[in-house]
Design a protein around this motif. Structure first.
Motif, PDB file in Angstrom:
ATOM      1  N   GLY A 308       0.815  -1.207   0.000  1.00 34.27           N
ATOM      2  CA  GLY A 308       0.000   0.000   0.000  1.00 34.27           C
ATOM      3  C   GLY A 308       0.850   1.258   0.000  1.00 34.27           C
ATOM      4  N   GLN A 309       0.389   2.284  -0.678  1.00 34.93           N
ATOM      5  CA  GLN A 309       1.093   3.565  -0.727  1.00 34.93           C
ATOM      6  C   GLN A 309       0.393   4.634   0.093  1.00 34.93           C
ATOM      7  N   SER A 310      -0.804   4.359   0.558  1.00 33.99           N
ATOM      8  CA  SER A 310      -1.563   5.323   1.347  1.00 33.99           C
ATOM      9  C   SER A 310      -1.172   5.196   2.818  1.00 33.99           C
ATOM     10  N   GLY A 311      -1.064   6.333   3.496  1.00 31.00           N
ATOM     11  CA  GLY A 311      -0.777   6.308   4.922  1.00 31.00           C
ATOM     12  C   GLY A 311       0.527   6.944   5.309  1.00 31.00           C
ATOM     13  N   GLY A 312       1.431   7.163   4.354  1.00 31.44           N
ATOM     14  CA  GLY A 312       2.671   7.860   4.671  1.00 31.44           C
ATOM     15  C   GLY A 312       3.568   7.089   5.613  1.00 31.44           C
ATOM     16  N   ARG A 313       3.602   7.497   6.891  1.00 30.63           N
ATOM     17  CA  ARG A 313       4.541   6.914   7.862  1.00 30.63           C
ATOM     18  C   ARG A 313       4.240   5.450   8.155  1.00 30.63           C
ATOM     19  N   GLN A 314       2.964   5.047   8.053  1.00 30.59           N
ATOM     20  CA  GLN A 314       2.571   3.668   8.299  1.00 30.59           C
ATOM     21  C   GLN A 314       1.705   3.186   7.150  1.00 30.59           C
ATOM     22  N   ARG A 315       1.967   1.971   6.668  1.00 37.60           N
ATOM     23  CA  ARG A 315       1.267   1.483   5.490  1.00 37.60           C
ATOM     24  C   ARG A 315       0.813   0.038   5.692  1.00 37.60           C
ATOM     25  N   MET A 331      -7.693   1.714  -4.266  1.00 37.66           N
ATOM     26  CA  MET A 331      -7.227   1.790  -2.886  1.00 37.66           C
ATOM     27  C   MET A 331      -5.730   2.070  -2.786  1.00 37.66           C
ATOM     28  N   ARG A 332      -5.112   2.418  -3.912  1.00 40.79           N
ATOM     29  CA  ARG A 332      -3.694   2.760  -3.861  1.00 40.79           C
ATOM     30  C   ARG A 332      -3.495   3.959  -2.931  1.00 40.79           C
ATOM     31  N   TYR A 333      -4.332   4.960  -3.085  1.00 39.70           N
ATOM     32  CA  TYR A 333      -4.366   6.092  -2.154  1.00 39.70           C
ATOM     33  C   TYR A 333      -5.807   6.250  -1.688  1.00 39.70           C
ATOM     34  N   MET A 334      -6.021   6.196  -0.375  1.00 43.49           N
ATOM     35  CA  MET A 334      -7.371   6.288   0.185  1.00 43.49           C
ATOM     36  C   MET A 334      -7.500   7.649   0.876  1.00 43.49           C
ATOM     37  N   ARG A 335      -8.065   8.610   0.149  1.00 43.90           N
ATOM     38  CA  ARG A 335      -8.097  10.004   0.583  1.00 43.90           C
ATOM     39  C   ARG A 335      -9.355  10.308   1.397  1.00 43.90           C
ATOM     40  N   TYR A 336      -9.200  11.227   2.342  1.00 41.19           N
ATOM     41  CA  TYR A 336     -10.348  11.704   3.093  1.00 41.19           C
ATOM     42  C   TYR A 336     -11.303  12.451   2.152  1.00 41.19           C
ATOM     43  N   PRO A 337     -12.597  12.358   2.398  1.00 39.87           N
ATOM     44  CA  PRO A 337     -13.540  13.119   1.562  1.00 39.87           C
ATOM     45  C   PRO A 337     -13.272  14.618   1.654  1.00 39.87           C
ATOM     46  N   ASP A 338     -13.538  15.310   0.568  1.00 35.59           N
ATOM     47  CA  ASP A 338     -13.358  16.759   0.556  1.00 35.59           C
ATOM     48  C   ASP A 338     -14.147  17.405   1.690  1.00 35.59           C
ATOM     49  N   GLY A 339     -13.480  18.266   2.422  1.00 37.47           N
ATOM     50  CA  GLY A 339     -14.133  19.016   3.487  1.00 37.47           C
ATOM     51  C   GLY A 339     -14.182  18.318   4.830  1.00 37.47           C
ATOM     52  N   SER A 340     -13.857  17.017   4.874  1.00 38.54           N
ATOM     53  CA  SER A 340     -14.010  16.277   6.134  1.00 38.54           C
ATOM     54  C   SER A 340     -12.986  16.705   7.192  1.00 38.54           C
ATOM     55  N   LEU A 341     -11.881  17.301   6.764  1.00 39.44           N
ATOM     56  CA  LEU A 341     -10.870  17.759   7.717  1.00 39.44           C
ATOM     57  C   LEU A 341     -10.938  19.262   7.966  1.00 39.44           C
ATOM     58  N   ASP A 342     -12.002  19.911   7.461  1.00 33.22           N
ATOM     59  CA  ASP A 342     -12.081  21.363   7.600  1.00 33.22           C
ATOM     60  C   ASP A 342     -12.105  21.811   9.060  1.00 33.22           C
ATOM     61  N   SER A 343     -12.790  21.035   9.889  1.00 31.29           N
ATOM     62  CA  SER A 343     -12.848  21.426  11.304  1.00 31.29           C
ATOM     63  C   SER A 343     -11.472  21.402  11.943  1.00 31.29           C
ATOM     64  N   LEU A 344     -10.602  20.524  11.448  1.00 33.10           N
ATOM     65  CA  LEU A 344      -9.233  20.493  11.956  1.00 33.10           C
ATOM     66  C   LEU A 344      -8.448  21.709  11.484  1.00 33.10           C
ATOM     67  N   ILE A 364      -5.396   7.751   4.371  1.00 30.10           N
ATOM     68  CA  ILE A 364      -5.716   6.618   5.239  1.00 30.10           C
ATOM     69  C   ILE A 364      -4.644   5.532   5.125  1.00 30.10           C
ATOM     70  N   ALA A 365      -4.158   5.036   6.262  1.00 30.05           N
ATOM     71  CA  ALA A 365      -3.140   3.982   6.277  1.00 30.05           C
ATOM     72  C   ALA A 365      -3.798   2.634   6.020  1.00 30.05           C
ATOM     73  N   SER A 366      -4.145   2.390   4.763  1.00 24.13           N
ATOM     74  CA  SER A 366      -4.840   1.157   4.394  1.00 24.13           C
ATOM     75  C   SER A 366      -4.556   0.849   2.942  1.00 24.13           C
ATOM     76  N   THR A 367      -4.802  -0.382   2.558  1.00 26.74           N
ATOM     77  CA  THR A 367      -4.733  -0.763   1.150  1.00 26.74           C
ATOM     78  C   THR A 367      -5.662  -1.930   0.917  1.00 26.74           C
ATOM     79  N   GLY A 368      -5.908  -2.244  -0.344  1.00 23.68           N
ATOM     80  CA  GLY A 368      -6.771  -3.353  -0.707  1.00 23.68           C
ATOM     81  C   GLY A 368      -6.121  -4.218  -1.761  1.00 23.68           C
ATOM     82  N   ALA A 369      -6.337  -5.523  -1.663  1.00 20.48           N
ATOM     83  CA  ALA A 369      -5.779  -6.470  -2.627  1.00 20.48           C
ATOM     84  C   ALA A 369      -6.767  -7.599  -2.860  1.00 20.48           C
ATOM     85  N   TRP A 370      -6.874  -8.023  -4.107  1.00 19.21           N
ATOM     86  CA  TRP A 370      -7.728  -9.151  -4.474  1.00 19.21           C
ATOM     87  C   TRP A 370      -6.905 -10.431  -4.430  1.00 19.21           C
TER      88      TRP A 370
END
Length: 541
Positions: A308-315, A331-344, A364-370
């Motif tokens: 997995g390539q998503s998650g940066g420091r942990q994958r 699922m190569r990169y699992m991005r937060y929905p637009d606006g979901s981090l606005d409160s942060l 997101i520190a996750s990946t998917g494989a079949w």
């Protein structure tokens, strides 16, 4: 990996309050995980399920008139030759290690009120167990962890590690019932033994110091105390014919930079599919190829993996032995929905701003494989949700955001209707507050739109379902943080266990060529094994 709560909350608390309000309601309902029914064991098992308590009578009752939030109602008690067990029913849901306020279990180990000290109007107290210890607090009122307490002339004394009496309390997420155990033979650690009978009471204390308590109750043990150490497991369970062995493991980031022991421990359980979370971002695909080529793993067969390539420091990583595997491109990169981090982003704190920027870059520190499982192409998804917090906390709200984001990717990948593919979602859920983040990845994701099933797995000693422990820090007792959810319309679970080198006999350790401390040296999390077999009649897709 579950890090100290105050360390995590200090960086997140102010910036996540708005998100907490949006994602986590004020009242939590109890969620009963969907787990296959098993016959009740001959002795009590601390697994967060309660089938083995059905025939156990109520031992103590709290006053029914109490209006305290999360007030206890009843206590059941049981024993075997090594442990004293309690099951506590509550009026509302709470988290046993992160209550608002605390709960004390006061124990008079020799059933003699003239010895020991006095605490909460109970004479003869020899020691206490604090559930949600208040020497370390979150948000001012929420306890953080579990500890033993000495008794002094002034009452409750010093906090000591609950690991000294092998305390385990489950479930770790919010619930209206929990169970715990405490070792009867405390002598090796300087605690009194629980012999033929004891006196005890439980006291629930609210943040405003209001309290409710059971009467002081006598408990007579049904089994004599056995001071000999418990015998370790003498074998690693075999999988059933036709089953595929899945091993998932939080490999503890920095430790995986030197993964020799990890390879030996994984080889000891003979997996065919491996799901890893918290793989350091410094470990590239070349290093992973070298890892799966280590002799311990290579002698089992040829491994292929998705990195997995998503998650940066942990994958996340999914690997398969002797079977087809391919990455899920979405699922190569699992991005937060637009606006979901606005409160942060509205936070002015420099540390919090750095955290927000990191999350936006890393995702997101996750990946998917079949992976082919007996002719069924199945989506395997890694999980590594943020740690720490209490019910309604910013951390818990952030876990829920992560789970909701992952769910969107899973749904897009597995499809809809009769063509929906089966899925296995495994890893470190860090469910130390509400169960809602797990529920989000469980609900309506099976091939027929029903819920995914929560795997069952006990430590090889057969006594607890804990998958994480840290006896060096010892703020938190062993917990069940690492879970696997699977499509039970396609697969049945034929076996499962939690693997820890410390649970094995010397002879088995020698035959596996591992050492007793190897699991502790490698990660604070343990390998969780789930054996899955295609159900009869399940279509190959």
């Amino acid at each position: 990996m579950q890090k100290p709560l105050l360390q995590r909350c200090g960086a997140l608390a102010a910036s996540l309050v708005a998100l907490a309000t949006a994602c986590v309601g004020q009242r939590q309902t109890t969620v009963t995980p969907r787990t296959p029914t098993e016959s009740a064991p001959s002795s009590t098992v601390i697994d967060g399920a309660f089938d083995d308590w059905r025939a156990v009578p109520v031992w103590a009752r709290f006053p029914a008139s109490s209006a305290m939030a999360s007030a206890p109602l009843t206590v059941q008690a049981n024993d075997d030759s090594h442990f004293f067990y309690l099951s506590v029913a509550l009026r509302d849901s709470t988290v046993v290690s992160a209550m608002s306020g605390t709960m004390h279990l006061l124990i008079d180990a020799d059933a003699d009120s003239t010895t020991g000290g006095t605490a909460y109007d109970m004479r003869g107290v020899d020691f206490a167990l604090d559930l949600s210890r208040l020497d370390i607090v979150q948000a001012g009122v929420h306890g953080a962890g579990i500890a033993l307490r000495t008794i002094t002339s002034a009452g409750l004394g010093a906090f000591r590690s609950a690991y000294e009496l092998q305390v385990v309390a489950l479930p770790g997420w919010s619930t209206d019932r929990f169970e715990l155990r405490i070792a009867r033979d405390g002598a090796p650690q300087g605690w009194p033994r629980l012999g033929a009978q004891i006196r005890a009471r439980m006291v629930r204390v609210a943040p405003d110091s209001a309290r409710v308590a059971t009467p002081v109750q006598r408990y007579v043990f049904t089994t004599p105390l056995d001071t000999t150490p418990l015998r370790g497991a003498s074998s690693v369970p075999d999988k059933a014919p036709g089953a595929v062995r899945v091993a998932h493991w939080n490999v503890s980031e920095g430790s995986f930079l030197a993964p020799g022991n990890h390879a030996k421990l994984l080889a000891a359980v003979s997996p065919e599919i491996i799901v890893l979370d918290e793989v350091s971002g410094e470990v590239d695909s070349t290093a992973l190829a070298a890892f799966f080529a280590r002799p311990e793993l290579a002698r089992m067969g040829s491994w292929r993996f998705v990195h997995g390539q998503s998650g940066g420091r942990q994958r996340g990583v999914v690997a398969a032995r002797g079977r087809a595997i391919r990455a899920e491109p979405s699922m190569r990169y699992m991005r937060y929905p637009d606006g979901s981090l606005d409160s942060l982003a509205r936070s002015d704190a420099r540390m919090q701003a750095r955290f927000i920027d990191t999350e936006r870059r890393a995702n997101i520190a996750s990946t998917g494989a079949w992976v082919d499982v007996d002719g069924i192409e199945t989506l395997f998804v890694t999980v590594d949700l943020t740690s720490g917090g209490y019910l309604g906390s910013p951390n818990d709200a952030f876990r829920l955001l992560q789970a909701r984001t992952m769910r969107r990717y899973v749904l897009d990948a597995i499809g809809q209707g009769s063509s929906r593919a089966p899925v296995v979602i495994a890893g470190d859920y860090n469910s130390v507050a509400s169960y809602e983040s797990v529920r989000t990845l469980q609900q309506s994701l099976d091939t027929d739109g029903s819920d995914l099933t929560l795997n069952r797995a006990l430590r090889l000693d057969g006594r607890t379902a804990s998958t994480w422990r840290n006896d060096s820090v010892a703020q938190f007792t062993p917990g069940r943080l690492d879970l696997a959810l699977y499509s039970d319309r396609a697969f049945e679970q034929t076996g499962g266990f939690v693997f820890a080198a410390e649970d094995l006999t010397d002879r088995l350790l020698g035959s596996l060529q591992i050492t007793r401390d190897m699991s502790r040296q490698s990660s604070d999390h343990l390998i969780v094994v789930t054996d899955l077999r295609r159900k009869q009649g399940a279509p190959r897709k």
